[in-house]
Design an enzyme around this catalytic site. Structure first.
Site, PDB file in Angstrom:
ATOM      1  N   SER A  45       0.857  -1.245  -0.054  1.00 31.45           N
ATOM      2  CA  SER A  45       0.213  -0.189   0.143  1.00 31.45           C
ATOM      3  C   SER A  45       0.739   1.462   0.099  1.00 31.45           C
ATOM      4  O   SER A  45       0.399   2.466  -0.262  1.00 31.45           O
ATOM      5  CB  SER A  45      -0.873   0.066   1.191  1.00 31.45           C
ATOM      6  OG  SER A  45      -0.159   0.043   2.254  1.00 31.45           O
ATOM      7  N   LYS A 113       4.624 -11.402   2.861  1.00 32.65           N
ATOM      8  CA  LYS A 113       3.069 -11.902   2.794  1.00 32.65           C
ATOM      9  C   LYS A 113       2.985 -11.714   1.349  1.00 32.65           C
ATOM     10  O   LYS A 113       3.683 -10.886   0.534  1.00 32.65           O
ATOM     11  CB  LYS A 113       2.365 -10.712   3.540  1.00 32.65           C
ATOM     12  CG  LYS A 113       0.847 -10.633   3.017  1.00 32.65           C
ATOM     13  CD  LYS A 113       0.005  -9.810   4.047  1.00 32.65           C
ATOM     14  CE  LYS A 113      -0.102  -8.307   3.771  1.00 32.65           C
ATOM     15  NZ  LYS A 113      -0.593  -8.165   2.173  1.00 32.65           N
ATOM     16  N   GLU A 115      -0.499 -12.312  -1.947  1.00 39.90           N
ATOM     17  CA  GLU A 115      -1.730 -12.532  -1.868  1.00 39.90           C
ATOM     18  C   GLU A 115      -2.268 -13.594  -2.679  1.00 39.90           C
ATOM     19  O   GLU A 115      -1.820 -14.231  -3.604  1.00 39.90           O
ATOM     20  CB  GLU A 115      -2.304 -10.989  -2.687  1.00 39.90           C
ATOM     21  CG  GLU A 115      -2.025  -9.805  -1.923  1.00 39.90           C
ATOM     22  CD  GLU A 115      -2.360  -8.610  -2.739  1.00 39.90           C
ATOM     23  OE1 GLU A 115      -3.115  -8.600  -3.568  1.00 39.90           O
ATOM     24  OE2 GLU A 115      -2.229  -7.575  -2.132  1.00 39.90           O
ATOM     25  N   GLU A 182      -9.233  -9.435   4.302  1.00 36.70           N
ATOM     26  CA  GLU A 182      -9.597  -7.955   4.083  1.00 36.70           C
ATOM     27  C   GLU A 182     -10.995  -7.896   3.451  1.00 36.70           C
ATOM     28  O   GLU A 182     -11.207  -8.474   2.463  1.00 36.70           O
ATOM     29  CB  GLU A 182      -8.392  -7.323   3.237  1.00 36.70           C
ATOM     30  CG  GLU A 182      -8.800  -6.039   2.716  1.00 36.70           C
ATOM     31  CD  GLU A 182      -7.372  -5.101   2.080  1.00 36.70           C
ATOM     32  OE1 GLU A 182      -6.457  -5.903   1.823  1.00 36.70           O
ATOM     33  OE2 GLU A 182      -7.783  -4.164   1.985  1.00 36.70           O
TER      34      GLU A 182
HETATM   35  O1  KIV Z   1      -0.460  -3.296   1.783  1.00 40.13           O
HETATM   36  C1  KIV Z   1      -0.953  -3.297   2.812  1.00 40.13           C
HETATM   37  O2  KIV Z   1      -0.911  -2.356   3.491  1.00 40.13           O
HETATM   38  C2  KIV Z   1      -2.006  -4.442   3.256  1.00 40.13           C
HETATM   39  C3  KIV Z   1      -2.835  -4.140   4.244  1.00 40.13           C
HETATM   40  C4  KIV Z   1      -4.184  -3.756   3.583  1.00 40.13           C
HETATM   41  C5  KIV Z   1      -2.895  -5.560   5.344  1.00 40.13           C
HETATM   42  O3  KIV Z   1      -1.740  -5.407   2.618  1.00 40.13           O
END
Ligand code: KIV
Length: 271
Positions: A45, A113, A115, A182
């Protein structure tokens, strides 16, 4: 010592709620560290929050590593996790391992992380975990798929909820240490919290989760467009703007009442 993935899994067993916030540079990292939260995410983000892009898609692996290094200079206690950016893990397992490995080798991040839960993604997660790279899953609204799924709430029908539930179980089976959910109905998150052994960390997924994560800039009112599920705790952008305008006004006002010396005045010694 920073928290570990085991600490967060123990928090779930103990019924202690996990708190997680995003950071994008050393300054925001210092705020997040001082908050006492348990997990700091260098989220992609930051493409929108810090780099001014309309989506998360354009941010490069190079830029994510650069930002993770900056955040890493001010994060001490929270588990530090970085997002694998778009196309860093979708173009083959070998490239995904090399991309994820950069965060563990070149930054203080302890995990990544990514997706989704498509079969190719599952193969990547399996390989990363076997290589010793902890992985946090992310289902529901997955911003890297915004052009297919949009920004709206996901898994609203019973059949979509069942599909997402199965994917969540598969991610746990592949070895994810936690799952971000989310913008999904609260009832789905609440059920998964009970069904999964790994922590379910919600964002716009209702209150009944093992933890909550937010984009720090949204929580502080720093971003121009807020997601519908975040109520900012202050209007930081407005406050900052007002104070900076006030400073500029004061400087101009002071300059007017105290004009610079006219040409021809004798020079001031030492200046
Ligand atoms: O990139 C990000 O900030 C995220 C959050 C929405 C969990 O993946």
């Amino acid at each position: 010592m920073p928290l570990t993935i085991r600490d967060l899994q123990n928090y779930k067993r103990q019924g202690r709620i996990i708190t997680a916030l995003t950071a994008w540079d050393a300054l925001s990292g210092a705020w997040v560290d001082a908050s006492g939260c348990d997990l700091a995410l260098v989220g992609d983000s930051l493409a929108m929050v810090s780099l001014g892009h309309p989506t998360t898609l354009p941010v490069s692996l190079e830029a994510m590593v650069h930002h993770a290094q900056a955040v890493g200079r001010t994060i001490q206690r929270p588990l530090l996790v970085a997002d694998l950016p778009f196309l860093s893990y979708q173009c083959g397992t070998e490239r995904a391992v090399a991309a994820a490995g950069r965060f563990l080798k070149e930054t203080p991040c302890q995990a990544v992380k990514l997706e989704g839960a498509e079969p190719e993604t599952m193969a990547v997660i399996n390989r990363l975990v076997r290589t010793g790279i902890p992985v946090m899953g992310h289902l529901g609204l997955t911003p890297q798929s915004v052009h297919c799924l949009g920004w709206g709430r996901q898994a609203c029908s019973v059949s979509d909820q069942e599909r997402l539930r199965q994917k969540a179980l598969d991610l746990q089976q592949q070895g994810c240490f936690a799952l971000v959910l989310e913008h999904v109905p609260a009832v789905l998150a609440s059920g998964l919290r009970r069904e999964l052994e790994i922590p379910v960390i919600g964002i716009g997924a209702g209150p009944d989760c093992d933890g909550q994560i937010l984009v720090t800039a949204d929580l502080l009112g720093l971003t121009p467009s807020q997601p519908p599920f975040v109520k900012p705790r202050l209007q930081a952008a407005e406050i900052f703007k007002r104070e900076l305008q006030g400073w500029c006004h004061e400087q101009r006002h002071q300059g007017q009442t105290d004009p610079p010396p006219k040409e021809g005045n004798p020079p001031i010694p030492g200046c």
